[in-house]
Design an enzyme around this catalytic site. Structure first.
Site, PDB file in Angstrom:
ATOM      1  N   VAL A 267       0.851  -1.191   0.000  1.00  0.00           N
ATOM      2  CA  VAL A 267       0.000   0.000   0.000  1.00  0.00           C
ATOM      3  C   VAL A 267       0.885   1.238   0.000  1.00  0.00           C
ATOM      4  O   VAL A 267       1.825   1.340   0.795  1.00  0.00           O
ATOM      5  CB  VAL A 267      -0.927  -0.003   1.227  1.00  0.00           C
ATOM      6  CG1 VAL A 267      -1.814   1.244   1.236  1.00  0.00           C
ATOM      7  CG2 VAL A 267      -1.780  -1.261   1.247  1.00  0.00           C
ATOM      8  N   CYS A 268       0.587   2.199  -0.872  1.00  0.00           N
ATOM      9  CA  CYS A 268       1.449   3.384  -0.992  1.00  0.00           C
ATOM     10  C   CYS A 268       1.511   4.188   0.286  1.00  0.00           C
ATOM     11  O   CYS A 268       2.457   4.948   0.502  1.00  0.00           O
ATOM     12  CB  CYS A 268       0.993   4.264  -2.148  1.00  0.00           C
ATOM     13  SG  CYS A 268      -0.652   5.014  -1.909  1.00  0.00           S
TER      14      CYS A 268
END
Length: 491
Positions: A267-268
């Site tokens: 997940v960024c």
């Protein structure tokens, strides 16, 4: 995998719901067929009102939210991409999608929408056929996110997936198309480019769509921004947890480890680095270890670096998104049971690749003299990788948090929360979204979390209003009578 398998849509059904027969004229023609089908579908919903548009958004969400669909999509994603884990993917497909839908339903997107400007009436209209590039790190929830937002504005949407991401993308689109048909809407409002997935097809979509949204690799984001098509591309993640001496170190450690390890670190908004003053640094490392972190020594850190960055550039696609034990084993590192995150101390924040986005459950930790030095270090890290994205500040001093906000070039900052919450998928007032722009710091046009507002355009109708013009003295007095009085002249 220990998850119980559930039935999928029959392959023939998915195929019928997601592809248009591929002509022989080449990639541009294939894309053109999809664009034309989307335009035709839009003409069929021209008269949809707000309630109808809301039902389109609900249909998109429900297509992936249904428990059997969600379980199948999680399984397909893991089989096709090998990235992340089922435990964390389930809420991405269900809870996160529900939150995004709930937020979108609150926004007006059809016809006359609220406007506070005197004499102005604002009319919302679609933006057209949207082209969406889907990342293999997060295919299903990205599809659902974009479909909810685009359909809310009565747009059509064509997806392009990576080869690994195509199976879950096609399955998700198939479910959504079935739900659209169930509410009497045209299936071709949502499509995915047919197999085989390819860069030429993606590039053709970037060229032919009315609006482009790219969530994914830096190369795809650059392509979207260079396409000449209006776009909302998103910035590179590399969030930093900036810790102050007054923070609750045990809570900080638990939040940061959980966030950094979430879905294999793909997940960024998952923390890549933690910066702390030397007064609390040792305690932080101890608590990080207690929360599931494994403290790599110098030799283990070197092996991990060589495994993740064998050529010194971006992380190796073959090893990203794995669990901490699997990644450690690949690097020849023995870790105890319960390890969720690998803790490293970088050799140099300006050159060590472990201080960049690893897309893995790896957390670099850095000791600094004090909070001011922590700000300096955080700024250097973000300038190198992750500019514009996000930072988590942990402090008991509100003014220090605001000081960090004034200093750091990020579009979002969360306080005393894991950076995962910068996605807005928590109770903090940010717009819930899986696509997060980095503003001009990241070279993006989008400087906030993607919302349905990006998928409408408006006609502003201006009616005459009574003038409220003021005299020159009122307008210029603060300048002519203040500190600049000696230099101000009446030309």
């Amino acid at each position: 995998m220990d998850d119980t398998a559930t039935s999928k849509l029959p392959e023939s059904t998915i195929e019928a719901h997601t592809t248009i027969e591929e002509p022989e004229a080449g990639d541009a023609a294939v894309v053109g067929e999809c664009i034309a089908a989307g335009e035709t579908a839009m003409t069929e919903i021209t008269d949809y009102d707000q309630s109808d548009a809301d039902d389109l958004a609900r249909a998109a969400a429900w297509g992936v939210y249904q428990e059997d669909h969600a379980e199948s999509l999680v399984e397909t994603t893991l089989e096709a991409t090998g990235l992340g884990n089922a435990t964390d993917k389930r809420p991405k497909v269900r809870e996160w999608v529900k939150i995004i839908l709930e937020d979108a339903l609150d926004e007006p997107s059809v016809g006359r929408i609220p406007c506070s400007d005197p004499g102005v009436v604002e009319i919302a209209k679609p933006v057209g056929v949207v082209g969406g590039l889907v990342p293999s790190t997060n295919p299903v929830s990205t599809v659902a996110n974009l479909a909810i937002l685009a359909l809310k504005g009565r747009n059509a949407l064509v997806f392009s997936a990576s080869p690994a991401g195509l199976p879950p993308t096609a399955e998700a689109v198939g479910y959504i198309r079935a739900e659209l048909a169930a509410v009497g809407a045209p299936r071709n409002l949502v499509q995915v480019l047919p197999a085989p997935a390819s860069k030429p097809k993606s590039n053709a979509l970037l060229d032919q769509a009315d609006l482009v949204q790219v969530t994914g690799s830096a190369a795809n984001v650059r392509a979207g921004q260079a396409s000449g098509t209006p776009n909302y591309c998103v910035g590179e993640g590399n969030p930093v947890a900036l810790v102050d001496t007054g923070a609750d170190i045990e809570r900080v450690a638990a939040d940061t480890v959980d966030s950094a390890a979430y879905d294999g670190g793909t997940v960024c908004a998952a923390e890549s680095c933690a910066v702390a003053p030397e007064a609390v640094y040792a305690d932080l490392r101890t608590e990080l270890a207690a929360a599931g972190g494994y403290r790599c020594d110098a030799a283990a850190t070197d092996r991990l670096r060589e495994t993740l960055f064998p050529d010194g550039s971006g992380p190796d696609r073959a090893v990203i998104g794995r669990s901490a034990p699997d990644l450690a084993a690949e690097a020849g590192i023995d870790v105890p049971d319960g390890t969720t995150t690998l803790l490293v101390e970088p050799t140099d924040t300006d050159t060590d690749p472990l201080v960049t986005e690893c897309l893995s459950p790896v957390l670099a930790t850095l000791s600094v003299p004090d909070f001011a030095a922590g700000l300096d270090a955080t700024e250097r890290i973000l300038d190198r990788a992750g500019a514009g994205h996000s930072v988590a500040v942990h402090t008991d001093d509100r003014e220090r948090a605001l000081r960090a906000a004034r200093r750091l070039g990020v579009c979002r900052m969360v306080v005393n929360q894991p950076d995962l919450n910068s996605s807005g998928l928590a109770d903090n007032g940010l717009t819930p979204s899986l696509s997060m722009g980095g503003g001009t710091w990241a070279g993006n046009q989008l400087a906030h979390n993607l919302s349905c507002r990006e998928f409408i355009q408006t006609t502003r109708v201006a009616f005459p209003v009574e003038s409220d013009a003021t005299d020159d003295a009122t307008v210029f007095a603060p300048y002519t009578e203040g500190a600049n009085a000696d230099t101000a002249t009446d030309g």
